[in-house]
Design an enzyme around this catalytic site. Sequence first.
Site, PDB file in Angstrom:
ATOM      1  N   CYS A 150      33.497  21.314 -36.322  1.00 46.08           N
ATOM      2  CA  CYS A 150      32.660  20.284 -35.706  1.00 46.08           C
ATOM      3  C   CYS A 150      33.274  18.895 -35.951  1.00 46.08           C
ATOM      4  O   CYS A 150      34.386  18.646 -35.520  1.00 46.08           O
ATOM      5  CB  CYS A 150      31.221  20.391 -36.177  1.00 46.08           C
ATOM      6  N   HIS A 159      30.163  25.646 -34.213  1.00 44.52           N
ATOM      7  CA  HIS A 159      29.893  26.061 -35.588  1.00 44.52           C
ATOM      8  C   HIS A 159      29.998  27.583 -35.706  1.00 44.52           C
ATOM      9  O   HIS A 159      29.057  28.289 -35.326  1.00 44.52           O
ATOM     10  CB  HIS A 159      28.485  25.630 -36.005  1.00 44.52           C
ATOM     11  N   GLU A 212      29.668  29.291 -38.341  1.00 47.71           N
ATOM     12  CA  GLU A 212      28.656  29.745 -39.297  1.00 47.71           C
ATOM     13  C   GLU A 212      27.260  29.821 -38.679  1.00 47.71           C
ATOM     14  O   GLU A 212      26.346  30.400 -39.275  1.00 47.71           O
ATOM     15  CB  GLU A 212      28.652  28.830 -40.532  1.00 47.71           C
TER      16      GLU A 212
END
Length: 211
Positions: free
Chosen positions: A84, A192, A194
């Site tokens: 990011c 992202h 995650e």
Amino acid sequence: MSGKPDVVVLDYGSGNVHSAAKALERAGAAVTLSSDKRRALDADGLLVPGVGAFGAVVDQLEGVRGGEIVDHRLAGGRPVLGICVGMQVLFSRGVERGVDVEGLAQWPGTVQELQAEVLPHMGWNTVEAPEDSVLFDGLHDERFYFVHSYGVTDFPLEAYGPFRAPRLTWAEHGQRFLAAVENGPLTATQFHPEKSGEAGIQLLCNWVRSL
């Protein structure tokens, strides 16, 4: 020794370090949160997360000598992954609300507001990855989770001499922008991993396996 690749998540004050660390652990890495320069230099892989404004992230990184750490790792061919705003600060400059800030300048290019009817670009989106991508191996039909209003729409760096061209992955929200870059030991994603479910974990697995 666990036998797992040793990854440091650079802990410089950004907000998503713990979720990134947990995702990397699921992806098979032995993970440490640290701002220690020696620890960050010695690890098999370094993750640079990022949430918030470009200028604030650059300032926070300077506080832990983050630019120097990234420089030294890349000079030795040691892998770095930016996520990011951790990807955005790798470019030469960022322009947010009229404020022009110098980035870490690992890549030429300017981070600027996307030309889109709705901002931020928040949610799941498809990407266009090159067929030979290591990062997206087995993931060419997957979607990933984005949260951002700014991005890079032009990547002027070209290969020369014996060096291979960077692998560029694109997405679209109002206009085409870079979703990921694979450039030797330096890799980054605008989205992202995650927060991208099983596809994101698999992408991190691909990176961890490459260390």
